[in-house]
Design a protein around this motif. Structure first.
Motif, PDB file in Angstrom:
ATOM      1  N   ALA A 166       0.831  -1.206   0.000  1.00 52.52           N
ATOM      2  CA  ALA A 166       0.000   0.000   0.000  1.00 52.52           C
ATOM      3  C   ALA A 166       0.866   1.256   0.000  1.00 52.52           C
ATOM      4  N   THR A 167       1.988   1.217   0.727  1.00 58.49           N
ATOM      5  CA  THR A 167       2.886   2.372   0.774  1.00 58.49           C
ATOM      6  C   THR A 167       3.531   2.615  -0.586  1.00 58.49           C
ATOM      7  N   VAL A 168       3.938   1.546  -1.259  1.00 58.04           N
ATOM      8  CA  VAL A 168       4.539   1.694  -2.589  1.00 58.04           C
ATOM      9  C   VAL A 168       3.552   2.349  -3.547  1.00 58.04           C
ATOM     10  N   LEU A 169       2.306   1.941  -3.500  1.00 58.82           N
ATOM     11  CA  LEU A 169       1.303   2.522  -4.403  1.00 58.82           C
ATOM     12  C   LEU A 169       1.060   3.992  -4.069  1.00 58.82           C
ATOM     13  N   TRP A 170       1.058   4.332  -2.772  1.00 60.26           N
ATOM     14  CA  TRP A 170       0.890   5.745  -2.393  1.00 60.26           C
ATOM     15  C   TRP A 170       2.084   6.567  -2.877  1.00 60.26           C
ATOM     16  N   LEU A 171       3.286   6.049  -2.674  1.00 59.85           N
ATOM     17  CA  LEU A 171       4.489   6.761  -3.113  1.00 59.85           C
ATOM     18  C   LEU A 171       4.502   6.910  -4.631  1.00 59.85           C
ATOM     19  N   ARG A 172       4.095   5.844  -5.338  1.00 63.33           N
ATOM     20  CA  ARG A 172       4.099   5.885  -6.803  1.00 63.33           C
ATOM     21  C   ARG A 172       3.250   7.040  -7.318  1.00 63.33           C
ATOM     22  N   SER A 173       2.133   7.262  -6.681  1.00 63.15           N
ATOM     23  CA  SER A 173       1.218   8.300  -7.167  1.00 63.15           C
ATOM     24  C   SER A 173       1.715   9.707  -6.883  1.00 63.15           C
ATOM     25  N   ARG A 174       2.780   9.816  -6.064  1.00 63.49           N
ATOM     26  CA  ARG A 174       3.246  11.149  -5.676  1.00 63.49           C
ATOM     27  C   ARG A 174       4.732  11.383  -5.940  1.00 63.49           C
ATOM     28  N   VAL A 175       5.398  10.473  -6.634  1.00 64.91           N
ATOM     29  CA  VAL A 175       6.814  10.679  -6.967  1.00 64.91           C
ATOM     30  C   VAL A 175       6.981  11.995  -7.709  1.00 64.91           C
ATOM     31  N   GLY A 176       7.955  12.801  -7.262  1.00 64.38           N
ATOM     32  CA  GLY A 176       8.230  14.081  -7.912  1.00 64.38           C
ATOM     33  C   GLY A 176       7.267  15.190  -7.559  1.00 64.38           C
TER      34      GLY A 176
END
Length: 414
Positions: A166-176
């Protein structure tokens, strides 16, 4: 070969022949390399496993028939242990004129995966991996592929895996996005969770978004900046050495490096030191600023563009790390000079030497000949083991004299 067991302890030769423990050890090595679980996670059809055995020769059979017979009995007993066969034994014919041909075990076969899981005692781990892989497939194909490639590492994080994905998916949506990691809204996840799983999250992010990590943002271990999140701003402390105000009436300030980069201070001279008390006690120098470097944090000063046309002096501890910092700082500000980082200073303060607990063995390319000589003496322990001279142990008179020599304008004690 008859299955009758004969008394007697194993001979030295029999100790070289494969045992049930050797068979288990061979499987364990495959497990430890992840081979067995990778096949499971990849949904590959089961391929029977053959483990070759070290077996008696015809000469050993003739000379110690009883030991060979006892060895074979033990293997057969191990193979037939339990409610279902532990493994299947493949035999080969060994013998000659003296004892005739005898069928002896030559290999152990595992025809079903359950035989392997029972022998290794890993049935629960196999079941758990199937669950992890299924959860990962639901989250993202790249995460599932990572689990299939690194099954044992995934199992280490089994309890936290739902939070990890779940954390990876949250981070993916906000990279950069320049968001703060503190803004994460995954249930049960906070910044401490991200920090403690930083390496794993980085690998999974790189799998989900290849090329997401931008080393130019922040090389090394700064997870947030590497993926375009906002981190704690870099700070530096700066002080006027002649009493001229920096901002308003302020002569000593802790400021953000990115903000200081956009405010060009008028002083033409700059000295960077590593000890805070030394920073506060530096003598009066006309037209000069002092920066408190704080070890390797000094490298953040390379982000201040107007330092490139200032007369910059670096004074660090006389130890191997001090020279490593100087070398790296020159990678950002090539014109930096050093002060009090030479053999004369080291020799004049022998009574103040201490021991460096973590000396560096780095080969440095940006030192002057005098600096390189001092560095070599320290690195190669020419004066003793891990000698260091911390800058707060250098005499104050020596400081005043050195600054007066490096800068032609007078330096005075306030």
């Amino acid at each position: 070969m008859s299955a009758a067991r004969r008394p007697g302890s194993p001979t030295s030769a029999s100790r070289r022949w494969s045992t049930a423990d050797d068979i288990r050890a061979a499987l364990q090595r495959r497990w430890d390399r992840g081979e067995l679980l990778r096949a499971v996670a990849s949904n590959q059809s089961w391929e029977p496993i053959r483990i070759s055995l070290r077996t008696p020769s015809a000469r050993e059979l003739a000379s110690d028939f009883g030991a060979v017979q006892e060895w074979a009995v033990r293997l057969h007993q191990a193979a037939d242990a339990g409610r279902s066969p532990a493994f299947r034994l493949e035999t080969r014919s060994v013998g000659g004129r003296l004892v005739g041909a005898n069928a002896v075990p030559a290999a152990a076969w595992f025809d079903e995966p359950e035989q392997v899981w029972r022998l290794l005692g890993v049935a629960q781990e196999v079941l758990a991996l199937a669950g992890l892989h299924s959860l990962s497939e639901s989250a993202h194909p790249a995460i599932a592929a990572w689990v299939a490639e690194h099954p044992l590492r995934a199992l280490v994080h089994q309890a936290a895996w739902p939070k990890v994905t779940a954390t990876v998916l949250w981070l993916r949506s906000r990279v950069g996005s320049a968001a703060y990691l503190r803004q994460i809204d995954v249930p049960g996840v906070d910044t401490k969770f991200i920090e403690s799983h930083r390496a794993l999250l980085a690998e999974l992010l790189d799998a989900v978004i290849p090329g997401a990590a931008d080393e130019s943002r922040s090389p090394g271990k700064d997870f947030a900046r590497r993926y375009g999140f906002s981190g704690k701003p870099a700070m530096t402390r700066v002080r006027s050495l002649d009493g001229s105000p920096l901002f308003g009436a302020i002569t000593d300030a802790l400021v953000r490096v990115d903000e200081l980069a956009g405010i060009e201070l008028p002083a033409r001279r700059v000295i960077i030191v590593e000890n805070e008390v030394t920073f506060l006690a530096l003598p009066f120098v006309p037209g000069a600023l002092a920066f408190f470097g704080a070890g390797f944090d000094v490298l953040r000063l390379g982000r201040i563009p107007w330092l490139r046309d200032r007369d910059v002096i670096y004074w660090g501890d006389l130890d191997t790390d001090g020279f490593v910092i100087l070398d790296r700082l020159r990678g950002q500000l090539p014109h930096v000079r050093s002060v009090l980082m030479d053999l004369d200073t080291l020799g004049a303060h022998e009574s103040q030497w201490t021991t460096d607990p973590t000396p560096s063995r780095a080969i440095l390319q940006r030192l002057t000949p005098d600096e390189a000589a001092a560095h070599r003496v320290l690195r190669d322990n020419e004066l003793g083991t891990s000698v260091r001279l911390e800058q707060e142990r250098v005499s104050y008179a020596c400081i005043v004299a050195a600054l007066g020599a490096v800068w032609t304008a007078p330096v005075t004690v306030r």
